[in-house]
Enzyme design. Structure first.
Site, short mmCIF file in Angstrom:
data_model
loop_
_atom_site.label_atom_id
_atom_site.label_comp_id
_atom_site.label_asym_id
_atom_site.label_seq_id
_atom_site.Cartn_x
_atom_site.Cartn_y
_atom_site.Cartn_z
N ASP A 1 0.77 -1.10 0.17
CA ASP A 1 -0.01 0.02 -0.07
C ASP A 1 0.88 1.12 -0.10
OD1 ASP A 1 -2.78 1.27 0.63
OD2 ASP A 1 -1.69 2.08 2.30
N LYS B 1 0.96 4.23 -2.85
CA LYS B 1 1.11 5.64 -2.89
C LYS B 1 2.23 6.37 -3.34
CE LYS B 1 -1.94 4.95 1.10
NZ LYS B 1 -1.91 4.48 2.69
N1 HSE Z 1 -4.76 0.71 4.68
C1 HSE Z 1 -4.44 2.16 4.17
C2 HSE Z 1 -5.57 3.33 4.28
C3 HSE Z 1 -5.06 4.64 3.96
O1 HSE Z 1 -4.89 4.63 2.48
C4 HSE Z 1 -3.52 2.72 5.38
O2 HSE Z 1 -3.48 2.08 6.52
O3 HSE Z 1 -2.69 3.85 5.41
#
Ligand code: HSE
Ligand code: NAD
Ligand code: NA
EC number: 1.1.1.3
Length: 430
Positions: free
Chosen positions: A203, A207
Site C-alpha cells: 500500500d 502511494k
Molecule cells: N490501509 C491504508 C488506508 C489509507 O490509505 C493505511 O493504513 O494507510
C-alpha cells in the site's frame, strides 16, 4: 456545470459511508463554499439493509456499480470500492467515457493503471481526482500539484501507511504482539480489505508511485519500486532502536539521483532528532525537499473514515467549483517515462540484529567478518534476555559500501553460533 451537483457513490464501506455522512452533515457549509447544493442521488453497495448511519433510501440503488456511469441522475462518479482491476476500473473507465468527472480513493488502481486512466481523463476533458488515495486526509496531492507547482522537487519521503505506523507505535508503547495490534487496526477501519497490502509495504508503494509521478512529472512506475514490509520487525528491534536513539518507521522514499529517480519502501531507523520520528499512530507524514521553497512537512491522519472522507469531499468541491488541474500535474504528453533507477544503496549505515548462542568468541567472529569486509562498526549492544535461549546482539555500522556489508552478513549467517538469519534495517539520515 451549474445547479445541484448529483453524486453517485460506489461502495459504502468505511470511506463510502463516511463520505455519505459528511455530505449530509456539512451540506450547508459545502453549498456555501461552492455555491451549489451537493446531493447523493445514486449508490451501489452490497448489503442494502446494513445501517451506515445515514439515510440513503431516497437514492437509486444499483446492483451493478458500473451502472452509475450511465445513470442520468449522476453528474460525478465517486469510486470507493477498491481493488486494482475489475468493477472499480471498469466503472471509472465507463464514467470517463461518459464524460463524467471521477473521484476515487483507490491507490492500488492508480498505481497500476494511473497513467492510462489519466490520459483517458485528459482526452475526455474530465477531472480524475484522487486526493484520498495518498496519505488519507493530508492534502498532499493538492500541495504538490498546486501549492508547490512552482518548485523542482528533489526528494519526497514519508510515512504513507497508517496501519503500519499504528502497529509500530502501539507495539513499542505497549509491548503487544504484531498480530494483536493488526487486529486492532482492522477493527478501526485502517487496514485494507487484505491487510497484507499494508504490512508488506505494498500500500505504501502504491502511494509512493503516485507521489513520485506528481512530484517528478513522470509516468507511474509501481513495478520499479523496491518494497519491504514490517513483518520481520520485532518488539526487540523497537526497544533496541529506542535505546540507540532511533524510531523504526516504514518509509516511502523517492528522489532524484545521478542515475535517475530512485523509489523504495522499507523499514528505516529514523533518528529521534528527525521530526518524522515523532509522527505516531495512524498519522502519516510527507516531507518534500524542493527548490526554491526548501523543506515542507505535511502530517495528519492517513487512514480512517473521517480523514479519508475529508479528502474525497474536497475533490468533489473542486469539481463543483470547476477547478481542473492536470491529473498527474502535467499534461500526459509532457510526462517523462516512468522507469525507476535501480536501488542505489551503494552506501548506507545499518542496524543489524543477531540472535547468537551464549558461547566464547561469538562477538570476535562477528567482528572479524565485518573487519575483513571493511565494514566499520559504530556500536555493539548485547543483552542476555532469556538465560536458556539465544542472546540478542545488536550492531550499528557507519556508512559503508553495501557489497562489503552483504559479504559480511553472509559470512555471519553461516556461523554455527548464529541461530537466526541476521535482520538488517537501514539507518536513514533524514
Ligand atoms: N490501509 C491504508 C488506508 C489509507 O490509505 C493505511 O493504513 O494507510
Ligand atoms: N479505509 C481507509 O482509511 C482508506 C483510506 C484511503 C483510501 N482508502 C481506499 O478507499 C477504498 C475503499 O476502502 P474502504 O476502507 O472503505 O473499504 P471497505 O472494504 O470498508 O469498503 C468497500 C465497500 O465496497 C463494497 N463493494 C465491493 N465491491 C463492490 C461492488 N462490486 N459493488 C458495490 N459495492 C462493492 C464492499 O461491500 C464494501 O462495503 C479502497 O480503494 C481503499 O484502498 C481507504
Ligand atoms: Na491525501
Amino acid at each position: 456545470m451549474s445547479g445541484d451537483l448529483r453524486i453517485g457513490i460506489a461502495g459504502l464501506g468505511t470511506v463510502g459511508g463516511g463520505v455519505a455522512k459528511l455530505l449530509r452533515d456539512q451540506a450547508d457549509l459545502l453549498a456555501a463554499r461552492c455555491g451549489r447544493t451537493i446531493r447523493v442521488t445514486a449508490v451501489a453497495a452490497r448489503d442494502k439493509a446494513k445501517d451506515r448511519g445515514v439515510d440513503l433510501s431516497a437514492c437509486r440503488w444499483h446492483d451493478d456499480a458500473r451502472a452509475l456511469a450511465g445513470d442520468p441522475d449522476v453528474d460525478v462518479v465517486v469510486e470507493l470500492i477498491g481493488g486494482s482491476d475489475g468493477v472499480a476500473r471498469e466503472l471509472i473507465e465507463a464514467a470517463i467515457a461518459a464524460g463524467k468527472p471521477v473521484v476515487t480513493a483507490n491507490k492500488a488502481l492508480l498505481a497500476l493503471h494511473g497513467t492510462v486512466l489519466a490520459k483517458a481523463a485528459e482526452t475526455a476533458g474530465v477531472p480524475l481526482a484522487y486526493e484520498a488515495a495518498v496519505a488519507g486526509g493530508i492534502p498532499v496531492i493538492k500541495a504538490l500539484r498546486e501549492g508547490l507547482a512552482a518548485n523542482r522537487v528533489k526528494r519526497v519521503h514519508g510515512i504513507l501507511n497508517g496501519t503500519c505506523n499504528y502497529i509500530l507505535t502501539t507495539m513499542r508503547e505497549t509491548g503487544r504482539e504484531f498480530a494483536d495490534v493488526l487486529a486492532d487496526a482492522q477493527k478501526l477501519g485502517y487496514a485494507e480489505a487484505d491487510p497484507s497490502f499494508d504490512v508488506d509495504g505494498i500500500d505504501a508503494a502504491h502511494k509512493l508511485a503516485i507521489l513520485s509521478s506528481v512530484a517528478f512529472g513522470r509516468e507511474l512506475d509501481f513495478a520499479g519500486i523496491h518494497v519491504e514490509g514490517i513483518r520481520h520487525v520485532s518488539a526487540l528491534d523497537l526497544a533496541f532502536a529506542e535505546q540507540l536513539g532511533y524510531r523504526i518507521k516504514l518509509l516511502g522514499i523517492a528522489g532524484v539521483t545521478d542515475h535517475g529517480i530512485e523509489q523504495r519502501v522499507h523499514p528505516c531507523m529514523v533518528p529521534l532528532a528527525a521530526p518524522i520520528a515523532h509522527v505516531e499512530g495512524v498519522f502519516n507524514a510527507v516531507f518534500v525537499e524542493a527548490e526554491p521553497v526548501g523543506n515542507v512537512l505535511l502530517t495528519g491522519r492517513g487512514a480512517g473514515e473521517g480523514p479519508t472522507a475529508s479528502a474525497v469531499v474536497a475533490d468533489i468541491l473542486d469539481i463543483a467549483r470547476g477547478h481542473h488541474a492536470p491529473v498527474l500535474g502535467l499534461p500526459p504528453s509532457r510526462l517523462a517515462p516512468g522507469e525507476t533507477a535501480p536501488m542505489g544503496r551503494h552506501y548506507g549505515a545499518y542496524y543489524i540484529r543477531l540472535m547468537v548462542k551464549d558461547q566464547p568468541g561469538v562477538i570476535a567472529d562477528v567482528a572479524a567478518a565485518f573487519r575483513d569486509n571493511a565494514v566499520s562498526m559504530e556500536s555493539v549492544l548485547q543483552q542476555a534476555r532469556d538465560p536458556s535461549g539465544p542472546v540478542p546482539v545488536v550492531i550499528t555500522t557507519h556508512e559503508t559500501e553495501e557489497a562489503g556489508m552483504m559479504r559480511a552478513i553472509q559470512r555471519i549467517a553461516a556461523l554455527g553460533s548464529v541461530v537466526e538469519p541476521p535482520r538488517l534495517i537501514r539507518i536513514e539520515a533524514l
